[in-house]
Design a protein around this motif. Structure first.
Motif, short mmCIF file in Angstrom:
data_model
loop_
_atom_site.label_atom_id
_atom_site.label_comp_id
_atom_site.label_asym_id
_atom_site.label_seq_id
_atom_site.Cartn_x
_atom_site.Cartn_y
_atom_site.Cartn_z
N GLU A 153 42.43 10.87 -50.21
CA GLU A 153 43.15 9.71 -50.76
C GLU A 153 44.60 9.61 -50.27
O GLU A 153 45.45 9.07 -50.95
CB GLU A 153 43.09 9.69 -52.28
CG GLU A 153 41.67 9.54 -52.83
CD GLU A 153 41.63 9.19 -54.29
OE1 GLU A 153 41.79 8.01 -54.64
OE2 GLU A 153 41.42 10.12 -55.11
N ASP A 154 44.85 10.12 -49.08
CA ASP A 154 46.18 10.04 -48.47
C ASP A 154 46.12 9.01 -47.34
O ASP A 154 45.73 9.33 -46.21
CB ASP A 154 46.59 11.42 -47.94
CG ASP A 154 47.99 11.43 -47.34
OD1 ASP A 154 48.60 10.34 -47.20
OD2 ASP A 154 48.47 12.52 -46.99
N VAL A 155 46.48 7.77 -47.64
CA VAL A 155 46.37 6.69 -46.66
C VAL A 155 47.22 6.98 -45.44
O VAL A 155 46.76 6.89 -44.29
CB VAL A 155 46.77 5.35 -47.31
CG1 VAL A 155 46.83 4.25 -46.25
CG2 VAL A 155 45.79 4.97 -48.41
N THR B 29 40.50 4.24 -49.25
CA THR B 29 41.57 4.92 -48.52
C THR B 29 41.40 4.73 -47.02
O THR B 29 42.37 4.48 -46.29
CB THR B 29 41.57 6.41 -48.87
OG1 THR B 29 41.86 6.58 -50.26
CG2 THR B 29 42.60 7.17 -48.04
N GLY C 124 35.61 7.34 -52.02
CA GLY C 124 36.98 6.86 -51.88
C GLY C 124 37.25 6.19 -50.55
O GLY C 124 38.31 6.37 -49.94
N THR D 10 34.63 11.77 -46.20
CA THR D 10 35.73 11.59 -47.15
C THR D 10 35.26 11.70 -48.59
O THR D 10 34.11 11.39 -48.91
CB THR D 10 36.40 10.21 -46.91
OG1 THR D 10 37.44 10.01 -47.84
CG2 THR D 10 35.38 9.08 -47.05
N ARG E 24 37.01 11.51 -52.92
CA ARG E 24 38.17 11.23 -53.76
C ARG E 24 38.94 12.53 -54.05
O ARG E 24 38.40 13.64 -53.91
CB ARG E 24 37.72 10.60 -55.08
CG ARG E 24 37.03 9.25 -54.95
CD ARG E 24 38.01 8.12 -54.67
NE ARG E 24 38.94 7.91 -55.76
CZ ARG E 24 38.69 7.15 -56.83
NH1 ARG E 24 37.52 6.54 -56.96
NH2 ARG E 24 39.61 6.98 -57.76
N ARG F 170 42.28 1.15 -45.93
CA ARG F 170 43.74 0.97 -45.93
C ARG F 170 44.39 1.73 -44.77
O ARG F 170 45.36 1.26 -44.16
CB ARG F 170 44.33 1.43 -47.26
CG ARG F 170 44.03 0.46 -48.41
CD ARG F 170 44.75 0.90 -49.69
NE ARG F 170 44.74 -0.19 -50.66
CZ ARG F 170 43.72 -0.47 -51.46
NH1 ARG F 170 42.63 0.30 -51.39
NH2 ARG F 170 43.76 -1.48 -52.29
N ALA F 171 43.86 2.93 -44.47
CA ALA F 171 44.41 3.70 -43.35
C ALA F 171 44.17 2.98 -42.03
O ALA F 171 45.03 2.99 -41.14
CB ALA F 171 43.79 5.09 -43.33
#
Length: 417
Positions: A363-365, A250, A247, A314, A316, A253-254
């Motif tokens: 999966e917590d951006v 994420t 994942g 990391t 998912r 994007r973070a």
């Protein structure tokens, strides 16, 4: 004791399963055991043998780094697409059974099959029965439970759901899961890599489940991480597989979100995997402060760890992955590097319980960007106590794990006799 290992991945390839069995091979042969390996030519991850390994063609036999005998079996070249990879796995599994029964190989005392890929478990059970020897099934991931999220294996490309395994029905997946559970129950022993998944299997009446964790592999020339002199830039390193279960979208994007907030962060992704090209495209699209680097020899990883302030681990947000601990976590904890852990379940408990780093939900951006913002603002948070290194040395040391595996195999062989 003569051990026959069936695996889809083996040195000189680079990757987590290859490192695992290279370390185990060193210990097994060092204890005087005879190890034979049935594996295809090195063709991970691209699906084709690199010119440097062209001599390791199907049908050849060579002595491995630790004195093991490696027999190369047939494979099917592919481009990395799921359908091609599955076809390759089936071809390899079929030829493993054929080669394992040939007169060229001496009769083993025990057969060990390591998965994924899943067809290798069926090949191992079948070959062991034909040879009349005990069978040990090794599960490096939470199978068959990962089949529950098969429609998410393609990450963020829903158009691919109609191809390969993503086209199978839930009923078909349930049938595969039932077959896998029966194979686990029929094995003389099942080896898993985490305590939580061992308990899950025991609850399913799998009678002989043993835990042999992945190892904290040392890095040549880099015995312990020394935090670098702080600069404005917070450096985050992910070194390892860039696959569907990690994942890493994420993380990209973070990094973009943190940069938009004015956080001076730089993310470096080192390795190979099915998602590598997509991650590079995503980073370019978002103009994220992300560098995507190809796979490097494990012996050269020290320079990347020395560059980093924190190591990203990391997964998912899939329920079955809460029973999984990424092998890279043991390595970075063993070196004493601060961990940014975007994981849940047992892996999160290990990091938090040993104060080895910062934990964020998978999966917590926004949560991951928040974590990096805190680390950039207070660099003292990057200094971790020695408890993480001590835990890794006790629970993930290569020699102790290898001896435990050898003891398990000896007990299985003695029980069969």
């Amino acid at each position: 004791m003569r051990v026959l290992l069936l695996t889809h991945y083996y040195a000189p390839e680079v990757g987590a399963p290859q490192h695992r069995w290279s370390a185990l091979a060193r210990v097994l042969t060092g204890l005087g055991h005879e190890l034979h390996v049935l594996a295809p030519p090195p063709h991970y991850p691209g699906g084709r043998v690199l010119p440097a390994h062209a001599h390791l063609r199907p049908g050849t036999t060579a002595t491995g780094e630790h004195g093991e005998t490696v027999h190369r079996v047939a494979f099917r070249p592919h481009t990395g697409a799921i359908g091609g990879r599955v076809a390759d796995e089936v071809v390899v599994a079929a030829d493993v059974v054929r080669r394992g029964r040939s007169a060229v190989l001496p009769r083993p005392d025990v057969v060990v099959a390591t998965a994924p890929p899943l067809p290798m478990l069926g090949a191992g059970g079948r070959l062991a029965r034909r040879l009349g020897v005990p069978f040990v099934a090794e599960l490096r991931d939470a199978w068959p439970d990962l089949l529950d999220v098969a429609d998410q294996w393609s990450g963020e490309e829903p158009s691919r759901l109609r191809r390969g395994l993503h086209g199978v029905s839930r009923r078909a997946r349930g049938g595969v899961a039932s077959v896998l559970t029966r194979q686990q129950r029929r094995a003389d022993a099942v080896v898993v890599t985490t305590d939580t998944f061992a308990e899950v299997l025991r609850g399913r009446d799998v009678p002989t489940v043993h835990v042999v964790r992945n190892a904290a592999h040392g890095v040549s020339g880099y015995a312990e991480h020394v935090p670098r002199v702080p600069t404005a830039e917070l450096r985050v390193l992910h070194a390892g597989t860039m696959g569907r279960s990690q994942g890493l979208g994420t993380a990209v994007r973070a990094a973009a979100l943190a940069a938009d907030r004015g956080v001076p962060v730089r993310l470096r992704l080192v390795g190979a995997g099915a998602e590598r090209d997509r991650l590079a495209r995503l980073a370019a699209e978002l103009r994220a402060p992300v560098d995507v680097v190809g796979p490097v020899p494990h012996a050269t990883m020290g320079e990347h760890y020395a560059w980093a302030d924190t190591a990203l681990v990391t997964l998912r947000a899939w329920p079955a992955l809460e029973w999984t601990v990424p092998s890279k976590l043991y390595e970075v904890m063993g070196l004493g590097i601060h961990v940014t852990a975007a994981v849940g379940g047992e892996a999160a408990e290990i990091v938090a319980g040993r104060e080895a780093g910062t934990v964020s939900a998978p999966e917590d951006v926004a949560g991951l960007a928040d974590a990096w913002e805190r680390l950039a603002a207070d660099r003292e948070l990057l200094r971790v106590p020695a408890t993480g290194r001590a835990w890794a040395a006790e629970h993930a040391g290569t020699d102790a794990l290898g001896r435990a595996y050898a003891d398990l195999l000896e007990a299985v062989v003695a029980g069969a006799r």
